[in-house]
Design a protein around this motif. Sequence first.
Motif, PDB file in Angstrom:
ATOM      1  N   TRP A 144       0.837  -1.199   0.000  1.00  0.00           N
ATOM      2  CA  TRP A 144       0.000   0.000   0.000  1.00  0.00           C
ATOM      3  C   TRP A 144       0.875   1.254   0.000  1.00  0.00           C
ATOM      4  N   LYS A 145       1.917   1.250   0.824  1.00  0.00           N
ATOM      5  CA  LYS A 145       2.773   2.431   0.925  1.00  0.00           C
ATOM      6  C   LYS A 145       3.532   2.691  -0.370  1.00  0.00           C
ATOM      7  N   ARG A 146       3.902   1.644  -1.089  1.00  0.00           N
ATOM      8  CA  ARG A 146       4.577   1.835  -2.383  1.00  0.00           C
ATOM      9  C   ARG A 146       3.686   2.590  -3.362  1.00  0.00           C
ATOM     10  N   LYS A 147       2.376   2.434  -3.250  1.00  0.00           N
ATOM     11  CA  LYS A 147       1.433   3.087  -4.163  1.00  0.00           C
ATOM     12  C   LYS A 147       0.974   4.452  -3.659  1.00  0.00           C
ATOM     13  N   HIS A 148       1.173   4.749  -2.388  1.00  0.00           N
ATOM     14  CA  HIS A 148       0.635   5.963  -1.772  1.00  0.00           C
ATOM     15  C   HIS A 148       1.743   6.786  -1.126  1.00  0.00           C
ATOM     16  N   ASP A 149       2.319   7.694  -1.914  1.00  0.00           N
ATOM     17  CA  ASP A 149       3.307   8.651  -1.434  1.00  0.00           C
ATOM     18  C   ASP A 149       4.422   7.981  -0.637  1.00  0.00           C
ATOM     19  N   PRO A 150       5.201   7.109  -1.271  1.00  0.00           N
ATOM     20  CA  PRO A 150       6.213   6.329  -0.552  1.00  0.00           C
ATOM     21  C   PRO A 150       7.317   7.160   0.094  1.00  0.00           C
ATOM     22  N   GLU A 151       7.545   8.376  -0.369  1.00  0.00           N
ATOM     23  CA  GLU A 151       8.609   9.204   0.212  1.00  0.00           C
ATOM     24  C   GLU A 151       8.131   9.994   1.428  1.00  0.00           C
ATOM     25  N   TYR A 152       6.835  10.041   1.659  1.00  0.00           N
ATOM     26  CA  TYR A 152       6.283  10.796   2.785  1.00  0.00           C
ATOM     27  C   TYR A 152       6.334   9.940   4.045  1.00  0.00           C
ATOM     28  N   LYS A 153       7.263  10.268   4.937  1.00  0.00           N
ATOM     29  CA  LYS A 153       7.448   9.517   6.190  1.00  0.00           C
ATOM     30  C   LYS A 153       7.779  10.503   7.306  1.00  0.00           C
ATOM     31  N   PRO A 154       6.783  11.244   7.801  1.00  0.00           N
ATOM     32  CA  PRO A 154       7.075  12.251   8.829  1.00  0.00           C
ATOM     33  C   PRO A 154       7.574  11.653  10.142  1.00  0.00           C
ATOM     34  N   TRP A 155       7.349  10.369  10.352  1.00  0.00           N
ATOM     35  CA  TRP A 155       7.872   9.733  11.561  1.00  0.00           C
ATOM     36  C   TRP A 155       9.375   9.489  11.458  1.00  0.00           C
ATOM     37  N   VAL A 156       9.907   9.508  10.216  1.00  0.00           N
ATOM     38  CA  VAL A 156      11.344   9.365   9.998  1.00  0.00           C
ATOM     39  C   VAL A 156      11.971  10.734   9.727  1.00  0.00           C
ATOM     40  N   TYR A 157      11.265  11.552   8.949  1.00  0.00           N
ATOM     41  CA  TYR A 157      11.753  12.866   8.550  1.00  0.00           C
ATOM     42  C   TYR A 157      10.837  13.945   9.140  1.00  0.00           C
ATOM     43  N   PRO A 158      11.141  14.452  10.321  1.00  0.00           N
ATOM     44  CA  PRO A 158      10.266  15.422  10.989  1.00  0.00           C
ATOM     45  C   PRO A 158       9.979  16.675  10.158  1.00  0.00           C
ATOM     46  N   GLU A 159      10.881  17.032   9.250  1.00  0.00           N
ATOM     47  CA  GLU A 159      10.644  18.231   8.437  1.00  0.00           C
ATOM     48  C   GLU A 159       9.448  18.069   7.503  1.00  0.00           C
ATOM     49  N   GLN A 160       8.978  16.840   7.291  1.00  0.00           N
ATOM     50  CA  GLN A 160       7.798  16.605   6.454  1.00  0.00           C
ATOM     51  C   GLN A 160       6.496  16.820   7.222  1.00  0.00           C
ATOM     52  N   ASN A 161       6.583  16.954   8.514  1.00  0.00           N
ATOM     53  CA  ASN A 161       5.396  17.127   9.343  1.00  0.00           C
ATOM     54  C   ASN A 161       4.751  18.477   9.070  1.00  0.00           C
ATOM     55  N   THR A 162       3.473  18.478   8.748  1.00  0.00           N
ATOM     56  CA  THR A 162       2.755  19.719   8.447  1.00  0.00           C
ATOM     57  C   THR A 162       1.791  20.107   9.562  1.00  0.00           C
ATOM     58  N   LEU A 163       1.782  19.358  10.653  1.00  0.00           N
ATOM     59  CA  LEU A 163       0.894  19.675  11.766  1.00  0.00           C
ATOM     60  C   LEU A 163       1.434  20.867  12.548  1.00  0.00           C
ATOM     61  N   PRO A 164       0.541  21.692  13.094  1.00  0.00           N
ATOM     62  CA  PRO A 164       1.026  22.834  13.874  1.00  0.00           C
ATOM     63  C   PRO A 164       1.686  22.354  15.167  1.00  0.00           C
ATOM     64  N   SER A 165       2.720  23.050  15.586  1.00  0.00           N
ATOM     65  CA  SER A 165       3.413  22.715  16.826  1.00  0.00           C
ATOM     66  C   SER A 165       2.645  23.279  18.017  1.00  0.00           C
ATOM     67  N   VAL A 166       2.808  22.640  19.148  1.00  0.00           N
ATOM     68  CA  VAL A 166       2.196  23.099  20.390  1.00  0.00           C
ATOM     69  C   VAL A 166       3.304  23.637  21.279  1.00  0.00           C
ATOM     70  N   SER A 167       3.082  24.805  21.818  1.00  0.00           N
ATOM     71  CA  SER A 167       4.056  25.410  22.712  1.00  0.00           C
ATOM     72  C   SER A 167       4.118  24.617  24.012  1.00  0.00           C
ATOM     73  N   LEU A 168       5.319  24.400  24.530  1.00  0.00           N
ATOM     74  CA  LEU A 168       5.467  23.686  25.793  1.00  0.00           C
ATOM     75  C   LEU A 168       4.760  24.414  26.930  1.00  0.00           C
ATOM     76  N   ALA A 169       4.647  25.729  26.831  1.00  0.00           N
ATOM     77  CA  ALA A 169       3.979  26.513  27.868  1.00  0.00           C
ATOM     78  C   ALA A 169       2.491  26.192  27.942  1.00  0.00           C
ATOM     79  N   GLU A 170       1.919  25.695  26.844  1.00  0.00           N
ATOM     80  CA  GLU A 170       0.491  25.365  26.815  1.00  0.00           C
ATOM     81  C   GLU A 170       0.185  23.995  27.407  1.00  0.00           C
ATOM     82  N   LEU A 171       1.217  23.193  27.650  1.00  0.00           N
ATOM     83  CA  LEU A 171       1.026  21.846  28.158  1.00  0.00           C
ATOM     84  C   LEU A 171       1.028  21.831  29.672  1.00  0.00           C
TER      85      LEU A 171
END
Length: 78
Positions: free
Chosen positions: A33-60
């Motif tokens: 499945w991964k070979r057919k669906h964006d095989p280079e997208y691996k944000p768990w390996v390459y954090p720079e691919q992560n598009t989610l907003p960051s949470v400030s440590l002060a908010e936790l």
Amino acid sequence: GSLPKWVVNRVSQFVAPKAMKKIYKAGLKYPEWKRKHDPEYKPWVYPEQNTLPSVSLAELSVQHADSLENIDETGLSE
């Protein structure tokens, strides 16, 4: 409400093994499945691919399980 422990234990004897079998079967199909669906997208390996907003440590904050028992959700919308 909460379920009696014996109900949870009894149901988990049947539900957990079935769920694990389904997860195992899905895992076997993942490489293909991964070979057919964006095989280079691996944000768990390459954090720079992560598009989610960051949470400030002060908010936790640390929450203990006993403090989560009495959360008022009456004002929340579904």
